[in-house]
Write a protein that holds these residues in place. Structure first.
Motif, PDB file in Angstrom:
ATOM      1  N   TRP A 104       4.700   2.735 -11.374  1.00  0.00           N
ATOM      2  CA  TRP A 104       3.528   2.507 -10.524  1.00  0.00           C
ATOM      3  C   TRP A 104       3.418   1.013 -10.232  1.00  0.00           C
ATOM      4  O   TRP A 104       3.100   0.636  -9.145  1.00  0.00           O
TER       5      TRP A 104
ATOM      6  N   ASP B  17      -3.869   0.260  -9.632  1.00  0.00           N
ATOM      7  CA  ASP B  17      -4.452   0.482  -8.299  1.00  0.00           C
ATOM      8  C   ASP B  17      -3.866   1.724  -7.637  1.00  0.00           C
ATOM      9  O   ASP B  17      -4.564   2.438  -6.913  1.00  0.00           O
ATOM     10  N   VAL B  18      -2.594   2.000  -7.888  1.00  0.00           N
ATOM     11  CA  VAL B  18      -1.961   3.195  -7.323  1.00  0.00           C
ATOM     12  C   VAL B  18      -2.620   4.444  -7.911  1.00  0.00           C
ATOM     13  O   VAL B  18      -2.961   5.377  -7.184  1.00  0.00           O
TER      14      VAL B  18
ATOM     15  N   GLU C 217      -5.631   4.647  -9.139  1.00  0.00           N
ATOM     16  CA  GLU C 217      -7.001   4.700  -8.587  1.00  0.00           C
ATOM     17  C   GLU C 217      -7.005   5.266  -7.164  1.00  0.00           C
ATOM     18  O   GLU C 217      -7.829   6.109  -6.829  1.00  0.00           O
ATOM     19  N   THR C 218      -6.093   4.802  -6.332  1.00  0.00           N
ATOM     20  CA  THR C 218      -6.019   5.285  -4.948  1.00  0.00           C
ATOM     21  C   THR C 218      -5.729   6.775  -4.908  1.00  0.00           C
ATOM     22  O   THR C 218      -6.417   7.537  -4.218  1.00  0.00           O
ATOM     23  N   LEU C 219      -4.718   7.213  -5.651  1.00  0.00           N
ATOM     24  CA  LEU C 219      -4.360   8.634  -5.652  1.00  0.00           C
ATOM     25  C   LEU C 219      -5.490   9.496  -6.219  1.00  0.00           C
ATOM     26  O   LEU C 219      -5.708  10.616  -5.770  1.00  0.00           O
ATOM     27  N   SER C 220      -6.230   8.957  -7.180  1.00  0.00           N
ATOM     28  CA  SER C 220      -7.340   9.692  -7.805  1.00  0.00           C
ATOM     29  C   SER C 220      -8.488   9.974  -6.847  1.00  0.00           C
ATOM     30  O   SER C 220      -9.317  10.838  -7.110  1.00  0.00           O
ATOM     31  N   THR C 221      -8.537   9.262  -5.734  1.00  0.00           N
ATOM     32  CA  THR C 221      -9.595   9.543  -4.751  1.00  0.00           C
ATOM     33  C   THR C 221      -9.325  10.846  -4.009  1.00  0.00           C
ATOM     34  O   THR C 221     -10.218  11.384  -3.363  1.00  0.00           O
TER      35      THR C 221
ATOM     36  N   LYS D 279       1.002   5.887   4.790  1.00  0.00           N
ATOM     37  CA  LYS D 279       0.088   6.831   5.431  1.00  0.00           C
ATOM     38  C   LYS D 279       0.604   8.260   5.326  1.00  0.00           C
ATOM     39  O   LYS D 279      -0.153   9.185   5.084  1.00  0.00           O
TER      40      LYS D 279
ATOM     41  N   LEU E 174      -0.299   9.518   1.923  1.00  0.00           N
ATOM     42  CA  LEU E 174      -1.751   9.665   1.788  1.00  0.00           C
ATOM     43  C   LEU E 174      -2.277  10.849   2.605  1.00  0.00           C
ATOM     44  O   LEU E 174      -3.162  11.575   2.146  1.00  0.00           O
TER      45      LEU E 174
ATOM     46  N   ASN F 192       0.836  -1.202   0.000  1.00  0.00           N
ATOM     47  CA  ASN F 192       0.000   0.000   0.000  1.00  0.00           C
ATOM     48  C   ASN F 192       0.866   1.245   0.000  1.00  0.00           C
ATOM     49  O   ASN F 192       2.035   1.207   0.387  1.00  0.00           O
TER      50      ASN F 192
END
Length: 165
Positions: A38, A42-43, A45-49, A20, A23, A17
């Motif tokens: 990358w 998934d990386v 997608e996570t950052l795009s949130t 923290k 993030l 992951n």
């Protein structure tokens, strides 16, 4: 405007992951820039949130990432023209390859990765930034990324940390 610059996340592989610390910095960012490697969408997608994500693919990225992001790009961030590239290749240093990639372009800054060695410096009037890696510090003492504040002035700051969980 607050920009988070990261790269060489190598997930899965170097970590499962994103850390923290990274993030947490993304929570109030306006843009996230990724310098490649990358390993998984998934990386992205996570950052795009957290914010819009701009990035390039690196030498370890497969078809999925290459379909999602280009090998290089020019982006405008807060009035700055920024060249973005991973920096892999043969001969010369990663930094030299990144500079040469945009030699024919009028850029204010070049953001690159690949070496996992964080850099913030000027070369011939161009701001060079390499965020290092938040998941694979190699022989360096810290994991890293960059926060870039753009307003009346430009403030790049290297963030160093020891716990990648």
């Amino acid at each position: 405007m607050k920009v988070i610059i990261t790269g060489d996340t190598h997930i899965p592989g170097r970590s499962r992951n994103l850390p923290k610390r990274l993030l947490d910095a993304c929570t109030d960012s306006d843009l996230i820039v990724h310098t490649g490697d990358w390993r998984s969408p998934d990386v992205f997608e996570t950052l795009s949130t957290f914010a819009e994500v701009k990035g390039v693919y690196g030498n370890v990225d497969g078809k999925e990432m290459r379909a999602l992001v280009p090998a290089r790009q020019l982006i405008d961030i807060g009035g700055l023209r920024i060249g973005l590239v991973h920096g892999h290749g043969e001969k010369k240093t990663t930094e030299q390859r990144a500079i040469e990639e945009f030699a024919e372009e009028q850029v204010d800054a070049i953001v690159f990765g690949h070496s996992h060695i964080p850099v913030i410096k000027y070369f011939k009037g161009v701001l060079l930034m390499n965020p290092g890696s938040p998941t694979d510090k190699r022989k360096l003492p810290f994991y890293s990324f960059i926060t870039l504040e753009i307003g009346d002035d430009i403030r790049p700051e290297l963030v160093l940390f020891q716990d990648k969980s």
